[in-house]
Every structure is written in C-alpha cells, then in structure tokens.
Design an enzyme around this catalytic site. Structure first.
Site, PDB file in Angstrom:
ATOM      1  N   GLU A 175       0.880  -1.083   0.002  1.00  9.22           N
ATOM      2  CA  GLU A 175       0.034  -0.165  -0.038  1.00  9.22           C
ATOM      3  C   GLU A 175       0.724   1.396   0.098  1.00  9.22           C
ATOM      4  OE1 GLU A 175      -2.840   0.557   3.319  1.00  9.22           O
ATOM      5  OE2 GLU A 175      -3.768   2.089   2.262  1.00  9.22           O
TER       6      GLU A 175
ATOM      7  N   ASN B 234      -2.345  -6.597   5.233  1.00  8.21           N
ATOM      8  CA  ASN B 234      -2.196  -7.466   4.147  1.00  8.21           C
ATOM      9  C   ASN B 234      -3.172  -8.788   4.488  1.00  8.21           C
ATOM     10  OD1 ASN B 234      -0.108  -5.863   3.121  1.00  8.21           O
ATOM     11  ND2 ASN B 234       0.871  -6.679   4.879  1.00  8.21           N
TER      12      ASN B 234
ATOM     13  N   HIS C 120      -6.869  -2.431  14.828  1.00  8.99           N
ATOM     14  CA  HIS C 120      -7.216  -1.753  13.502  1.00  8.99           C
ATOM     15  C   HIS C 120      -6.888  -2.858  12.382  1.00  8.99           C
ATOM     16  CE1 HIS C 120      -7.152   1.876  11.225  1.00  8.99           C
ATOM     17  NE2 HIS C 120      -6.201   1.327  10.407  1.00  8.99           N
ATOM     18  N   GLU C 121      -5.714  -3.319  12.380  1.00  9.90           N
ATOM     19  CA  GLU C 121      -5.379  -3.889  11.219  1.00  9.90           C
ATOM     20  C   GLU C 121      -6.343  -5.259  10.845  1.00  9.90           C
ATOM     21  OE1 GLU C 121      -3.335  -2.556   9.514  1.00  9.90           O
ATOM     22  OE2 GLU C 121      -2.628  -1.222  11.050  1.00  9.90           O
TER      23      GLU C 121
END
Ligand code: 0A1
Ligand code: ZN
Length: 856
Positions: A128, A264, A296-297
């Site tokens: 990203e 990812n 968050h991820e």
C-alpha cells in the site's frame, strides 16, 4: 524510454480499467540482490470500458520476458515508460488472455521500504499504496481485485504469503488466497523467524491458526499482542457480526517499516514497535497503542479487505471507518471517557493543526501527486469523527443496520463514499446530501456561542464559520450534531443531553421553565470535530469541571481554565490564579474520579496547542516564552498541591504484579504526574529512587524524563548501559534526550545523537526518534531563533529523501505551521523549505509536500 513527469491525479478523472483480472499466479525465486518474479495473470475484458489498451504499472523492474497467451511480446508490441507499460488493444485477444512475465528486482537496494525489501536479513513487502508495481508489472489500482496464488522458492526456513497454506516442500511454499483482493494487500515474508502460536474458534466454528512471527529472542514479547488479537476477533463478531474468513492469520514484526502496520490479507505486517511488548521494555502507552493497532489491522479484514476502495481518493472509506472501529474497541476495553479524551487530544494536535495550515485537504481529497502523502490525520482521524457523527445522527440501531447492509451489499466490491452514505440513506430514509460536505469540505468549523436568560427562558445562539483552506475559499455550513445539556448553578443537571442538529450559518435554541440561568454543557462527548468559541466565566467553568455529568465536558472545562491561565501568563505576565489552582486541586483530589481521568485533568496543553491559541487571539506565538510559561505553570501547580502530590505518590505505589490494563495504567499515570510535579521540589530524589528501582518501563521512563529535565548528569549513560541491546527501548532514549534538553541545547543534542553509532537513517523508528524528539518533543528548541533547528531538520530530510522519500515527506510536516510565527522565523523556515525544493533529484513525495507548504 521516456521519463514520466510527476502528474496530478484527479478524482473527477476516474475511469474503470479496460481489463479486469480473474486470477494471479506469482512465483518468487528469492535473492537479496536479484530476486526473480514470474507472473501469470488472467485478464478479462471489461465490457463497459471504451478502450482496449492494457495499462500496467511498473517501477524499478528489469524485464526479462513478456508473453501474451504463450507468445513472447516483441519490443514494438508494447510501450514502456519509467513507471508504466502499455500494450495497444489491437495486439491483444478480444475477450481474455493470459499474461506472463518474468522480471528481476533488487530487494537489498530498496531503502524506500516499499515493494519487496530486506530488513535485518528478512524479506518483506509493503504494497500500500502503490508498492506492488515495484514487484511486477500489474494494474496496480485498488479496483482491480483477484484471487492470488503465490509460490516462494527460498532456502529460508519461514516462507509466508496471503491466504491459506496450500503446499510446502523443501525450499518452497505455496500460498493460496481465495478472496479477491487488490494488489496493495499482497504480502510476502521470508526469513529465519520464530512464531508464538495460538488458535481461535470463530462463532460459526471455523478453527483459525494464529501466529505472530518475530526474530529469535523476541518470542517473549508477543503474548500481549496475541491476546489483543483474540479479543479483537471476538469483539468484531459480537459488535459488528464480522467473522474471520481464512484458516490462518499471520502477523509478522519487522524493524524497518515506514508506518505502524499493514493489513495485508491474512498476513499483517507490523512495525516491531506496534507488536512487541513486555512490562520491562514497554510503557503503558505502548501497550495501549499495540492493542489499538492490532485491532485496527484486524478490523480492516472487513473494512478495507473484503470491501475495499474503488480508488485512492476513497481512502477514508476504509481508514476512517476502521479507526472509528478501533476507537470503539479501545473504549469498550479501556473505558470510554478516557479513550475519548485521548482521541480528542490527538485529533486537535494533529488534525486541527493540519486543517489550519497549508496542507489542509478534504477527508476525501480531490487530487494528489503522491498518494502516500495523504495518509493523514484528516483522512484517518477526521474520517473517524465523521463515522461517529453519523452514528450519533441516526442512532445506534440504525447505524448497525446500515453497516450490515454495507457488508452484504458491497462484499467483494471496491466501493466509494457514495456507496457508504447510500446504505445509511436506504436504512433510515434520510437524505444525507448535506452531511456529505464533511467529506468534501476542508477546514475545521468554528462555532461561536452567545446566550441570554430572561424570565425563565434560556436562549442560546450558534454561529458557524469554516475558514478558507487551500483551493476552497468559500464554505457552506456543515451539519453539526451538537450534543448538549444544561447544568444548574449548584452543579445539578437542569436538562439532560439532547442532540441539536446545526445546519445553518446561524441557529438559536430556547429552553423554557428554568429557575435560574443555567450553564450550557456543550459538545458533550465531543460530538463533532469543531472548534467551540465560547467564553463562559471562571465560575461556570469551575462548576462544569466539578459537576458536569459528561466526562468530556468536565475535562474540557479544566483544560479551558488551564489554557486561559497560560495565555494570561504569556500576555499579561499574570501569575496563575489561586482560584484556578484550587479548582484543579479539587478535581485531582476527588477519589471518586478515575485516576486516569485525574491525570488528564492535571496534564498541561502542548506547546503547539498554546501556539495555536496565540494565533486565535491575534498574538504571534513565541515558542521560548510558551516553553517558560508552561514550565512555570507546572511548578506553580507543584507548589500549590505539594501535599496532595506527596500523598498520591505514596498511596498509589503498588507491589501488585504489572498489568497493562486501564485500571493499573491510570494509577501509574496519576502517580507519575505527581512525581513530575514533585521533582523540582525534592531535588529529584524520588525520581532518582524510582529510576533505580523501577520494575516496569512506565515507571522507569517517567523517572528518566524527570531526571533529564532536572539536568541529572549521569542518567542518560546509565539508561544506555542498561538498555543498549534493545532497539525499541533505545528509540525512547534517543527521543527523550532531545525532547527534555534545554531548548537552547536541543539542536546540538540532536546533532550529537546523529553521530551515535546506533543512529541510522535506514530505520525509520530511529530517525523519527531523533527528529521527532526535536520537532514535536522540543518545539522551543526546534524554533530556536537562530534557525539552527530548521537547518538541521532540512539537512536530514534532504539526506533521507534520497533513501526513503515517504518517511522524509511525513517528517517535513514539522514545517506546516511556519506562517504562524514572526517574520524572522518565517524567513528562516521558508529558506529551508526552498532549499529542500531546490534539491536535485528530490522525490515526488517531498517535492509535493514542500511546494504545498510554500504555496498554501
Ligand atoms: N493501511 C495501513 C497503513 C499504511 C499505509 C500506508 C503504508 O505505506 C504507504 C503503510 C501502511 C493502516 O491503516 O494501518
Ligand atoms: Zn488503517
């Protein structure tokens, strides 16, 4: 070969691609300097597109072979430029074809940490926003989604990619990700790593293997992150009904990483600072940050991965929503009131600052040169505030119904803000056209409040103005949900919370049947990201601080009193008002209040906060004077409350085994606040004793900061001797020495530290520690009237830019407030910005940032 000039990309120019991708197969032969990547990509014509040319992105790739349906492409069958490859439509099959390519890349030379790179002998990726194009030729845009199969050939023991593990053999591994994804979610990791492992059973019974992969020796620092992961997985099931969708979830910690972490699919990659934790080496704040980033991820798996963004202008669609979700999670886990105040502090420090300067941009920007420059506080934090406002406006039930509709309607899509708002319109029947302005209009609205009371009727008048921002001179009123209540002069509640929707430039509201003039309790819970311009008298604020039922307003009242005190110290050389010190004392001594909340009430505004306050009051901020005023206020508070601080310091001492939970952390925060205030009065004896005997990093670091501030000559060397083997702890050492230096010595301290053998530009954490220690930690040092701070930063940004443009560009925002200051400082900063911009070979990232700062 032609050079591509940096181009501005516009939201209005979006068109769907000519070709979609049905399937991606990749094979990697890993080598530090010569990795071979073979790709086999099945393309399918987009029947809705006008064109037929195939546009692929590619950067720093050595092309070896290219073929379409098995037939090699000759040089004249494609056009290659610096960052793109185009195959004219008339040389391509009609509806579908298989693209095969082999390229060579050099991970070791990749110091930008974007694409495939090496960190401490391990291969890892960051794709990203547009890093995949540095791995192979591909339509590197988020609306192109496909399942991936990845074969990794390497002798390294651990070989990871996205999805489920399909095959493993001697020196190879195959990973298969069934969920269509854009290339920015691709990941690969290979190295000599060890895992701590666990399992999680989803609510529908799927058994998921969980692994956190780290360097040998770091295994003991993963337990907290693993626990946070499991709690996040459960929370998303319970609150949003979202379940995990693969058989395995891997997290990898890497030392060299530009950001906090990356979502990812099935293979999250984390900056080691955002995952590794132990009581001895990590502070309570570190634990809280790790918990929030893990959440968050993980939450991105639905808000970002299963539903992604159509284009990078929609970045807030995944980031604003995911930040909002991680804030909800932290609030549920650690206490809503204290979390909310923390979020507001961060929003004001980062986002309001951005909105008030030359880098202001809408939450959904309309154009960019380098998308990496738009991973901003505005997109993330203001983006999250928008979700919070929406939830407040429609109510909790409708909010979760609309989310359900979003997940079912858009699963597998690359979506837009319009899609997001439509699910709310369809769920509630409400027209959200006006609300959408929060996404398109930059700048922080200022709401001015005046009020009157007559014959039992209280009238309150609101006027809202959003100041001009670059490219947006004229603003429309915003829909502002103003949560408010009324408080009686005796502190009891006269009217409970109601949400008033401000939609006009001017709006009034009346409350009848009141016995006495009430005190308005405004913007409860910080219900909208606005600046409230309201100046009640001292007594009203003190009453709110002592009695309001809303914890945010309570804290805010204390903060306003403190800010007012500092401003009076600066402008009138006034000593702090004893009545203010008494009000603060009362809150700090109130044992019915959460210690974490009391620590927040006692904390002082940042230098930057006061500098902005000066600008608002029409005064040019003087960083040195602000530094001295804050220091003097800290001492006055210490003098006034010595007895209370002594009691708190002794009473809050604890032998209980360390836990990073909210209850213990809050007590440590209050106790260490007491320590800080007592240090100038006890010749640092408590701080010295605490430093020598601390059994956790929170207490040791608090004492370390106090001792540095007190000028202790030995403590830096002692800390280094104890912790030189631990990179993350040493980052704190680098940072605090600069942050706590006397402002006049800060630049030379930073310069000395850049000569330390452990200082390296290759590691963004280390670089940020020294530069951020100066720019954020020691503003009076950074703004030294000689301009030495500006020169130092510019010199290092130019150096870093050649290796790592992304991090250089992010750190350049230290200059974003340059127009706030006096003419001499402005000239000095402008000169440095121009020097940066004149540098030969400057990156697109830093060039865009410096020119926006100069022009805005
Ligand atoms: N999407 C990640 C953050 C991230 C963004 C950009 C990066 O490189 C340019 C790396 C990570 C998140 O929100 O956590
Ligand atoms: Zn994110």
């Amino acid at each position: 070969m032609q050079a591509d000039a940096p181009q501005t990309v516009h939201l209005a120019d979006y068109t769907a691609p000519n070709w979609w991708v049905e399937k991606v197969e990749l094979a990697f032969d890993l080598h530090p300097t010569a990795t071979r990547v073979r790709s086999k990509i099945r393309f399918k014509r987009n029947p809705d597109a006008a064109g037929r040319d195939l546009h692929l992105d590619g950067e720093n790739l050595s092309l070896i072979t290219l073929a379409v349906d098995g037939k090699p492409l000759t040089n004249n069958e494609y056009r290659k430029a610096d960052t793109s490859l185009t195959v004219p439509g008339d040389t391509l099959p009609q509806d579908a074809f298989t693209w095969e390519a082999e390229v060579e890349i050099n991970p070791e030379a990749n110091t930008a940490l974007e694409g495939l790179y090496m960190s401490n002998g391990m291969f890892c990726t960051q794709c990203e926003a547009e890093g995949f194009r540095k791995i192979t030729s591909y339509p590197d845009r988020p609306d192109v989604m496909a399942p991936f199969e990845v074969r990794i050939n390497s002798d390294l023991p651990v070989l990871l990619s996205n999805g489920n593990h399909a095959e493993r053999g001697n020196g190879m591994s195959v990973w298969s990700d069934p969920w269509p994804k854009p290339a920015y979610l691709f990941a690969l990791v290979a190295g000599d790593l060890v895992a701590i492992s666990d399992r999680f059973t989803t609510r529908s019974g799927r058994d998921v293997a969980l692994n956190i992969w780290v360097r040998r020796g770091d295994e003991g620092k993963c337990a907290f992150a693993m626990d946070a992961l499991k709690r996040s997985m459960r929370w998303d099931e319970e609150v949003y009904g979202r379940e995990y969708d693969l058989d395995i979830f891997n997290i990898v910690a890497v030392d060299d990483f530009n950001m906090g972490a990356m979502e990812n699919k099935g293979l999250n990659i984390f900056n080691s600072s955002a995952v590794l934790a132990s009581p001895e080496t990590s502070t309570d704040d570190n634990f809280a940050r790790i918990e929030a980033i893990i959440a968050h991820e993980y939450f991105h798996n639905w808000t970002g991965n299963r539903i992604t963004c159509r284009d990078w202008f929609q970045l807030c669609l995944k980031e604003g929503l995911t930040v909002f979700r991680d804030q909800q999670f932290s609030g549920d886990t650690r206490g809503a009131a204290v979390e909310r105040i923390g979020n507001v502090l961060s929003l004001r420090a980062r986002q309001f600052r951005e909105d008030a300067g030359p880098l202001a941009h809408p939450v959904r920007p309309e154009s960019f040169v380098e998308i990496n420059n738009f991973y901003t506080a505005t997109v993330y934090e203001k983006g999250a505030e928008i979700i919070g406002m929406l939830k407040r406006l429609v109510g909790d039930d409708a909010y979760y119904k609309a989310c359900d509709l979003y997940f079912s309607r858009h699963d597998g899509d690359a979506a837009t803000i319009e899609d997001w708002l439509k699910v709310f319109e369809d769920t509630t029947g409400r027209d959200l056209t006006g609300f959408k302005r929060w996404y398109t209009q930059a700048g922080t609205p200022r709401v001015t409040v005046t009020d009157s009371f007559k014959d039992g009727t209280y009238q309150i008048d609101f006027e809202q103005v959003t100041p001009p921002t670059p490219g947006q001179p004229d603003k429309e009123p915003q829909l502002i949900p103003m949560a408010m209540g009324l408080i009686n002069p005796d502190g009891s509640e006269a009217r409970p919370t109601q949400v008033v929707e401000l939609t006009e430039a001017r709006q009034s509201l009346r409350f009848d049947g009141l016995d006495a003039r009430p005190i308005p309790s405004l913007l409860r819970g910080f219900s909208a990201p606005v600046i409230l311009d309201h100046s009640p008298g001292f007594n009203d604020r003190a009453t709110l601080l002592a009695h309001d039922t809303d914890p945010f307003v309570r804290w805010e009242a204390g903060r306003a009193l403190t800010r007012q005190t500092v401003m009076a110290m600066l402008t009138d050389r006034a000593a702090p008002d004893p009545a203010y010190l008494d009000a603060l004392h009362m809150a700090a001594a109130n044992d019915t209040l959460d210690p974490a909340f009391r620590a927040l009430v006692l904390s002082l505004p940042s230098q930057d906060d006061i500098a902005q306050g000066c600008v608002d009051a029409g005064v040019v901020p003087d960083p040195t004077a602000i530094h001295h005023a804050l220091k003097a206020l800290g001492r006055s508070i210490g003098d006034h409350m010595e007895g209370l601080f002594t009691t708190l310091y002794d009473r809050l001492a604890s032998d209980a085994p360390y836990r990073p939970d909210a209850a213990q952390s809050g007590k440590r925060a209050l106790r260490n606040m007491a320590l800080r205030r007592l240090t100038p009065r006890d010749e640092a004896t408590r701080a010295r004793a605490q430093f020598d005997t601390a059994t956790n990093m929170t207490d040791q670091l608090a004492a370390f900061a106090c001792l540095l501030e007190a000028g202790d000559p030995q403590v830096a060397a002692q800390f280094e001797a104890q912790w030189h083997g631990d990179r993350l702890v040493m980052d704190k050492w680098f940072m605090l020495q600069v942050a706590q230096a006397e402002p006049k010595d800060a630049v030379s301290r930073a310069e000395i530290l850049t000569e330390h053998p452990d200082f390296t530009m290759k590691n963004p954490n280390r670089f940020r520690a020294v530069m951020g220690g100066l720019t954020g930690g020691n503003p009076a040092g950074f703004h030294d009237p000689s301009g030495a701070g500006y020169r130092f930063l510019a010199t290092w940004l130019i150096r870093l830019d050649a290796a790592n443009p992304q991090t250089a560009a992010r750190l350049s925002t230290a200059f974003e407030t340059w127009k706030r200051y006096d003419a001499d400082r402005q000239t000095l900063m402008r000169t440095e910005l121009e020097r940066i911009l004149d540098t030969d070979g400057l990156s697109r990232d830093l060039a865009e940032m410096t020119s926006r700062m100069l022009e805005g």
